[in-house]
Design an enzyme around this catalytic site. Structure first.
Site, PDB file in Angstrom:
ATOM      1  N   CYS A   2     -77.079   1.343 -24.324  1.00 30.28           N
ATOM      2  CA  CYS A   2     -76.244   1.827 -25.413  1.00 30.28           C
ATOM      3  C   CYS A   2     -75.522   3.094 -24.994  1.00 30.28           C
ATOM      4  CB  CYS A   2     -77.110   2.119 -26.647  1.00 30.28           C
ATOM      5  SG  CYS A   2     -78.238   0.776 -27.091  1.00 30.28           S
ATOM      6  N   LEU A  53     -75.741  -2.018 -27.384  1.00 32.84           N
ATOM      7  CA  LEU A  53     -75.744  -3.291 -26.677  1.00 32.84           C
ATOM      8  C   LEU A  53     -77.132  -3.883 -26.908  1.00 32.84           C
ATOM      9  CD1 LEU A  53     -74.614  -5.411 -24.704  1.00 32.84           C
ATOM     10  CD2 LEU A  53     -75.414  -3.961 -22.824  1.00 32.84           C
ATOM     11  N   ALA A  54     -77.223  -4.923 -27.718  1.00 31.92           N
ATOM     12  CA  ALA A  54     -78.515  -5.459 -28.143  1.00 31.92           C
ATOM     13  C   ALA A  54     -79.130  -6.304 -27.029  1.00 31.92           C
ATOM     14  CB  ALA A  54     -78.347  -6.289 -29.414  1.00 31.92           C
ATOM     15  N   VAL A  56     -83.092  -6.114 -26.565  1.00 29.86           N
ATOM     16  CA  VAL A  56     -84.452  -6.381 -27.024  1.00 29.86           C
ATOM     17  C   VAL A  56     -84.477  -6.261 -28.541  1.00 29.86           C
ATOM     18  CG1 VAL A  56     -86.854  -5.608 -26.960  1.00 29.86           C
ATOM     19  CG2 VAL A  56     -85.453  -5.521 -24.876  1.00 29.86           C
ATOM     20  N   GLY A  81     -80.750   2.985 -23.031  1.00 27.94           N
ATOM     21  CA  GLY A  81     -81.467   2.539 -21.846  1.00 27.94           C
ATOM     22  C   GLY A  81     -82.478   1.458 -22.154  1.00 27.94           C
ATOM     23  N   GLU A  82     -83.441   1.331 -21.269  1.00 28.54           N
ATOM     24  CA  GLU A  82     -84.516   0.349 -21.435  1.00 28.54           C
ATOM     25  C   GLU A  82     -85.833   0.989 -21.014  1.00 28.54           C
ATOM     26  OE1 GLU A  82     -84.287  -2.530 -22.796  1.00 28.54           O
ATOM     27  OE2 GLU A  82     -82.115  -2.800 -22.814  1.00 28.54           O
ATOM     28  N   ASP A 105     -87.805  -1.319 -28.121  1.00 25.48           N
ATOM     29  CA  ASP A 105     -88.266  -0.170 -27.354  1.00 25.48           C
ATOM     30  C   ASP A 105     -87.742   1.126 -27.960  1.00 25.48           C
ATOM     31  OD1 ASP A 105     -85.658  -0.761 -26.625  1.00 25.48           O
ATOM     32  OD2 ASP A 105     -85.947  -0.379 -24.494  1.00 25.48           O
ATOM     33  N   GLY A 378     -79.638  -4.529  -6.400  1.00 24.20           N
ATOM     34  CA  GLY A 378     -80.474  -3.975  -5.339  1.00 24.20           C
ATOM     35  C   GLY A 378     -80.256  -2.511  -5.046  1.00 24.20           C
TER      36      GLY A 378
END
Length: 607
Positions: A2, A53-54, A56, A81-82, A105, A378
């Site tokens: 987000c 930004l959905a 979870v 974030g996550e 979260d 990566g």
């Protein structure tokens, strides 16, 4: 993933804020970071804005989130974030009496801050930035993840502060002015050429960043910045087989954890060791594994001067090996040279670009976002495992940033006005930055001088070079509403590998030996033994010709950058036929980027 914005006045209202209009304007600047929802919260002299930004708990998880006791608000939080360990933290918090109404979260972060205060970030595993306002003590807390994967910046205005995920959001507040001074210009130039990021600094005077792994707390009594995490020394007692097994275990845990989402997830696959390792580790847990690769087209088939070879054959081999559902993204060279696309990249980055590296990456991310809101990449593997060609004892012994000397780029400051170049004195500034960075490093006792030097260079890569790439990835991916996750920067993996002796990291005489050994059974031999091949660049002569024409217009029309340039040198090195063959196209990109940056921001100059 987000975007967040906000302001807080510690003794009164924030200057020039009128009935929340500033909060709305700030929030709107980050619409691309959160295309699914936007909301604001304001109470007294504080306000928070959020774009979502959905990923979870799509139905829940709306922000800003507020915790109340009775009729009184005790905590308001905006989070971006996550957090990958949110399920485990939720269980712990429930055992402490906290009640939850969503699976998100974000709500875990809210209760974690309530439970642990400034200690909350150390409990979070993932990539994040958050702002927390406590009306009672009038306390604002700004926090950022360990590697600065997610951005956060702020400006102090008297006894108030304005903050946001990106500079453009903070600058949208009318009390914040856009000013460029010598330190800001140094940061602007060096973060692109030769890619040195100074923690906590931005290109704008008076606009600070929350440094990675840091909590900034502000109250009416003042402000305090505290590091809650850093790369420190730890004894490594494991033998080589145990070390290889431990790296494999930590990588599997990181990748598996970062596959979790309530939306489709993909993996960027170049056919190199790093992306192939992630894809192969993800395969058992992913169900259907979705991969994407990039094809620049019109490229020579042999290796170029920088050691690049085409990714296509290796990516195709991995797709067959993994039986993944794959899409190859074909990039449009004409679009990469389009001034409008360059301007878009510059706007998203709030800084100078990396030329076609950035415009091509934006195209790739746009294509990924058509089907996938989340992708794994990566990033960080080369910095962590020693994949770059400057990880050598000879380079490590030099008293400079290792990539600065090995890349052997042309001195772009000769394109600047001579008096400005002298005032900037970038060589001395780089030396000061290097010395300051080196004083941060802690070494375990008893290591050899050679090990000390290589450990130092690993630290410099992770804390000064990698942040430039992370910023690039965040801004360009969020510019299209895409979340990019980076499993190699799981802090448990980083802490372990960073403290592994260098002779284990290169035990077979090659770069990234440790990573290669950890995934030997997962990859086909050609991919496993492939040498490092940098992100592809455009080699089509038409691309340089397009840039040259654009620089000619800047000079002819006396664009805003010409006041900072040595126009005669620009003409001789970049525009005259004898000069174009001997000066790198980074010079063309620097002129165009400076011009675009000044057109976009129109800062007052204090040079």
């Amino acid at each position: 993933m987000c975007g967040l914005v906000g302001y807080a006045g510690f003794t009164g209202h924030v200057p020039k804020d009128t009935e929340g209009t500033s909060l709305k304007e700030m929030t709107e600047t980050l619409a691309c970071r959160g295309p699914d929802a936007a909301a604001m919260w304001a109470e007294g002299a504080a306000g928070l804005g959020h774009t979502r930004l959905a990923i979870v708990d799509l139905a829940g998880g709306r922000q800003p989130m507020v915790l109340a006791r009775g009729e009184r608000t005790v905590l308001a939080v905006a989070f971006a974030g996550e957090v990958y360990n949110h399920a485990r933290l939720r269980s712990e918090l429930i055992s402490r009496g906290h009640r939850f109404t969503t699976r998100s979260d974000s709500e875990v972060v809210l209760h974690a801050i309530d439970a642990w205060g400034e200690g909350a970030p150390a409990r979070l595993e993932g990539m994040f930035a958050y702002a927390a306002w406590e009306p009672g003590p009038r306390r604002l807390t700004l926090a950022r993840d360990r590697f600065g994967i997610k951005p956060m910046c702020y400006a102090r205005i008297g006894d108030a502060v304005v903050f946001g995920s990106e500079p453009k959001a903070v600058l949208a507040h009318p009390a914040v002015t856009e000013r460029l001074d010598l330190d800001g210009l140094r940061e602007l130039l060096l973060s692109a050429h030769p890619m040195i990021k100074t923690p906590g600094r931005s290109a704008f005077a008076g606009l600070e960043e929350v440094a990675p792994g840091t909590v900034v707390t502000m109250t009416p009594e003042g402000a305090c910045a505290r590091r809650y995490w850093s790369l420190g020394p730890a004894e490594h007692s494991d033998d080589l087989p145990t070390t290889v097994a431990r790296v494999r275990q930590l990588l599997e845990e990181a990748v598996t954890g970062q596959l979790a989402a309530d939306v489709p997830v993909s993996v960027l696959l170049s056919g190199g060791l790093d992306s192939s390792a992630i894809a192969a580790v993800a395969r058992p847990a992913a169900g259907t594994l979705h991969t994407l690769s990039v094809d620049l087209g019109n490229q020579a088939s042999d290796r170029d001067a920088m050691g690049r070879d085409p990714d296509g054959p290796y990516a195709e081999l991995m797709v067959r090996h993994l039986a993944s559902s794959h899409r190859q993204v074909q990039l449009d060279v004409d679009l990469l040279a389009d001034p409008a696309r360059r301007a878009r990249v510059g706007y998203l980055r709030d800084g100078l670009t990396l030329g076609d590296f950035d415009t091509s990456l934006l195209q790739l991310y746009s294509a990924v976002r058509e089907d996938f809101p989340v992708t794994l990449a990566g990033d960080g593997a080369d910095e962590l495992f020693g994949g770059y060609r400057w990880f050598t004892p000879r380079v490590a012994a030099a008293e400079s940033f290792p990539w600065d000397s090995v890349l052997d780029r042309a001195d772009l400051t000769q394109l600047l006005d001579p008096s400005l170049a002298a005032a900037l004195d970038l060589p001395a500034h780089r030396a000061d930055l290097h010395q300051a960075a080196c004083t941060e490093i802690e070494h375990p006792p008893g290591i050899t001088p050679a090990e000390t030097a290589l450990r130092r260079d690993s630290y410099l890569n992770l804390t000064r070079f990698l942040p430039c790439l992370l910023d690039r990835a965040d801004r360009l991916s969020m510019g299209v509403g895409l979340e990019v996750r980076v499993p190699f920067l799981d802090h448990h993996l980083v802490e372990y590998v960073f403290n592994t002796p260098w002779d284990m990291k290169t035990f077979d005489g090659r770069e990234k030996s440790l990573l290669r050994a950890a995934v030997t059974d997962l990859l086909p031999e050609p991919v496993l033994t492939r040498r490092k091949s940098p992100y592809p660049m455009i080699r089509d002569p038409a691309y340089r010709a397009a840039l040259t024409a654009q620089v000619s217009r800047v000079v002819t029309e006396a664009g805003p950058a010409t006041d900072l340039l040595n126009v005669a040198v620009v003409r001789s090195l970049l525009l005259e036929p004898t000069g174009t063959d001997r000066f790198p196209r980074e010079g063309l990109e620097l002129v165009l980027d400076l011009d675009q940056w000044l057109r976009t921001h129109r800062p007052t100059l204090h040079l």
